[in-house]
Design an enzyme around this catalytic site. Structure first.
Site, PDB file in Angstrom:
ATOM      1  CB  SER A   1      -0.967  -0.051   1.184  1.00 56.81           C
ATOM      2  OG  SER A   1      -2.003   0.885   1.015  1.00 56.81           O
TER       3      SER A   1
ATOM      4  CG  ASP B   1      -7.161  -3.223  -2.449  1.00 54.48           C
ATOM      5  OD1 ASP B   1      -7.720  -2.319  -1.798  1.00 54.48           O
ATOM      6  OD2 ASP B   1      -5.964  -3.498  -2.354  1.00 54.48           O
TER       7      ASP B   1
ATOM      8  CG  HIS C   1      -5.538  -2.637   0.879  1.00 50.61           C
ATOM      9  ND1 HIS C   1      -4.886  -2.407  -0.314  1.00 50.61           N
ATOM     10  CD2 HIS C   1      -4.937  -1.801   1.783  1.00 50.61           C
ATOM     11  CE1 HIS C   1      -3.963  -1.476  -0.152  1.00 50.61           C
ATOM     12  NE2 HIS C   1      -3.956  -1.095   1.108  1.00 50.61           N
TER      13      HIS C   1
END
EC number: 3.1.2.12
Lengths: 276, 276
Positions: free
Chosen positions: B146, B222, B254
């Site tokens: 991320s 996600d 995610h």
């Protein structure tokens, strides 16, 4: 149907057959590898669509696919890339006419009478295959190289549910925006570009996608990158959140040396879907 | 430097250490996994940069990386994601301030005095690492999740020759065009967007690329896809002919459940580059 040759190969049989094609209005020849398992019942099948200038024979002798198909117990079918013979339209260019069918049904003169590779690959040859051989219609996958990668991707996205997986080696990824595409679509389909969209993988990926896994391999030193336009397909796959992998492979060009290097991965990828 | 903890782990040691950081003007804590091989000499290292809200600890306990690092004989370093503590600026939002350093050197008030994660990760912590532990400066790779995937990609492309490979799990791929990026860059770097370009993986991929292999994994479910913008990076990688793989993985979100699923592939990918 006529048997042209059958050779023992990795425990199975590599055959070459010809038949009278009503779709193409001429005799058509195809290669078929059947693994040993086909002696006792139907096996899954991977379609391999070839590129410009190829016949049924090129991938059959150069792609090194039979070893991996034999290990996985899957059949491989290698169709020709166009109608052929005397009395069938042609062009002096390598990328139009015989050897360059582009997997469409031509609507324009002089191509319309014979250049119906879309119907041949999606309708006629499947019937020949499933009626004549121990091949399982419920377990199909499709792949191809260059123009054949274009064919594999467009056909897979156009027949939801038919193919469990699709892959491509260096596909012509965005033909409506490339000279590998615009020239041929103009000749075969006419100047109305709205007729072209059904034959562009990038556009189909944007609008439909594929209900299964997708694998695309591309060589970073491919001499035809500007004509293939892989970046358009990569963007479309990611934007759609398409289940799939796009690989750019350093140093590889457009040849069968590239195709054969990654063939094991592709056969393994399809086998996972076919047996899953 | 202070040893906070050391635990035997897969034949090696999972340590946590803190040190007085001049880059960040506060104590900083990091995790370091050293495989058994580090007892007899320097080992290659993979940097793992974490995402929003994380400390050094999250990936260390949840990503399941040590098993694969031990098998490959590589170290893993887990830095914190920002300066922390009393007297250090913060924001009520989870995505700004402490836990959200975004791997930049802030130039704007109130962030500039402490939020210098770029210098910390690229200069100060490497010196701590290579002076204090049996880790080989000539064999480094970098990854992250991320915000940390953003950090890994931007840092790898900004220091050619330092990292042999780079990978990312669901990176913030195009922060100059996303609310995960525009908000933070405005706060940390100011309104002049020309200052932001050096911290956007998609823009760096377009202008520089990476001299080595790249692997990006993204989950198709996600919940932050609209903020991550993976399609921009996928297009830029393919357009540059970047040696690399972009995978869109059906059904994954995610979380660290996604990260841990693909961790073996990433450690194996880096090990191939580190030992190649």
């Amino acid at each position: 149907m006529k048997t042209i040759s059958e050779n023992r190969c990795f425990g199975g049989v590599q055959g070459v057959y010809s038949h009278d094609s009503s779709a193409c209005g001429c005799d058509m020849t195809f290669g078929l590898f059947l693994p040993e398992e086909a002696e006792t019942g139907p096996v899954p099948v991977i379609w391999y669509l070839s590129g410009l200038t190829c016949t049924h024979e090129n991938a059959m002798v150069k792609a090194g696919a039979q070893k991996w198909a034999a290990e996985q117990g899957v059949a491989l079918v290698f169709p020709d890339t166009s109608p052929r013979g005397e009395g069938i339209a042609n062009d002096e260019a390598y990328d139009l006419g015989q050897g360059a069918g582009f997997y469409v049904n031509a609507t324009q003169s002089p191509w319309a009478p014979h250049f119906r590779m879309w119907d041949y690959i999606t309708d006629e040859l499947p019937r020949v295959l499933f009626n004549g051989f121990e091949v399982d219609e419920d377990r199909q996958a499709i792949t191809g190289h260059s123009m054949g990668g274009h064919g594999a991707l467009t056909i897979a996205m156009s027949f939801p549910g038919r193919f469990r997986s699709v892959s491509a080696f260096a596909p012509i990824a965005h033909p409506t925006a490339s000279e590998w595409g615009r020239k041929q679509f103009t000749a075969y389909l006419g100047a109305d570009e709205s007729k072209w969209a059904a034959h562009d993988s990038t556009l189909l990926m944007r609008t439909r996608g594929f209900d299964g896994p997708v694998l695309v391999d591309q060589g970073a030193k491919d001499q035809f990158l500007h004509l293939l336009m892989p970046e358009a397909l990569a963007e479309a796959m990611a934007a759609r959140r398409q289940n799939g992998t796009f690989r750019m492979n350093k140093g590889y060009d457009h040849s069968y040396f590239f195709v054969s290097t990654f063939m094991e991965d592709h056969i393994g990828f399809h086998a996972e879907a076919l047996y899953g």
